[in-house]
Design an enzyme around this catalytic site. Sequence first.
Site: not given
Length: 441
Positions: A171-172, A264, A284
């Site tokens: 994951c970036d 997050y 979103r």
Amino acid sequence: MKKQRLVVAGSGSTYTMGMMMSLIEEKDNFPLQDVVFYDTDEQRQERNAKATEILFKERYPELNSFSYTTNKEEAFKDADFVFVQIRTGGLAMREQDEQISLKHGVVGQETCGPGGMAYGLRSIKDMIELVKDIRSYSSEAWILNYTNPAAIVADALSREFPDDSRLLNICDMPIAIMISYAKLLDIDVWDLVPEYFGLNHFGWFTKIYDKAGNDHTERLKRLIIETGFKPEDTEIANDVSWQKTFEQARQMLIDFPEFLPNTYLQYYLYPDELAAKEDPNRTRARQVIEGRQKRVHDTCDQIIAEGSAENSDLHVDIHGVFMIKAAEALAYNTAERFIVIVKNNGVIANLPSDTMVEVPCTLTSQGPKPYAIGDIPTFNKGLIEGQRAYEKLVVDAYFENNKQKLVEALTLNRTVVNVNKAKNIVGDLLEANKGYWPDFQ
């Protein structure tokens, strides 16, 4: 240096063009022989592919070949690397997930809460099938998976392919956060050395060093609190939603100053406030459809119409660079350090061994070598255990066709908690996901 045959699975993604720019940027460090696009959506893939063909002719002429296909054998045969970024159901299903969540007064988000559960249950089946397809044609290819929600997908893939040592979930988000750290510290992001622990989209930076061993952690905390915190990666820097997210990360640090949070975590620490701010008619997903997707599609159309990428608004983004730098380490044994997702196996001493954790690892040609974290504090451990239980129940529910476990999962999830809400949300998501989810009993 061996040139690689790279396959991009899910090449219709709005992130693909940024990744292609990143391949061009990194071509001396990750040289390619061939690039192949694979997608099940022929029309969506074709736009990106035709623009990429023009882009490569201008900026990657040494590439031997570029092609695109919906044929699995043609795509995966003799692959060295497969970058995976699929979205089962597309942005239309993401928008439904978010609207259903908000209808019940809980967070409407792609990877967190009910939206993450819905997306995860859609992703698992296609990801398992895709890995099987890749392995049937290229048993030794490195598979780097970006598909969200990465925590749920990684858990499911670990169960289905427990012995596949060349399948890596990444994951970036940690590196995207580190770009903002680097800007505040005036240090190149690739010179930062992070210490980090958690689950995907659910973790904390405990220390930030540079490669000379200098500790910048406390200075960084002061800078964030005193001067503010904002996104710096080009893909998200001007996005109002991301700007608010980084502002909230500053508040998280004020409220819980021991560690630097993953952005997050806002959805789990302030769920009611964040749900109340959302507009069900402009979630979103709708912002992405009208924003990034439109921008990328317009750019591709412009390149195709002009027959040149010279006037295009394309740029390198961290999504692509991170994937490619990780691939470099695996291909050429550079032993660089990255935050990736691996099976715990004692890395975090006071969490179960089968937990898929996100931690710093040295990436080598033999795969990731994680750094031991030791015990983590009670507060963080308690949060992680609750989130891990939710993720495990979702994956259990998938493999067991067990609807009750979905209710249990959402009852545990900090964005829901209320059992009556959990039952009602599961009912609505079951109806909306017919044809995507298993036939739950």
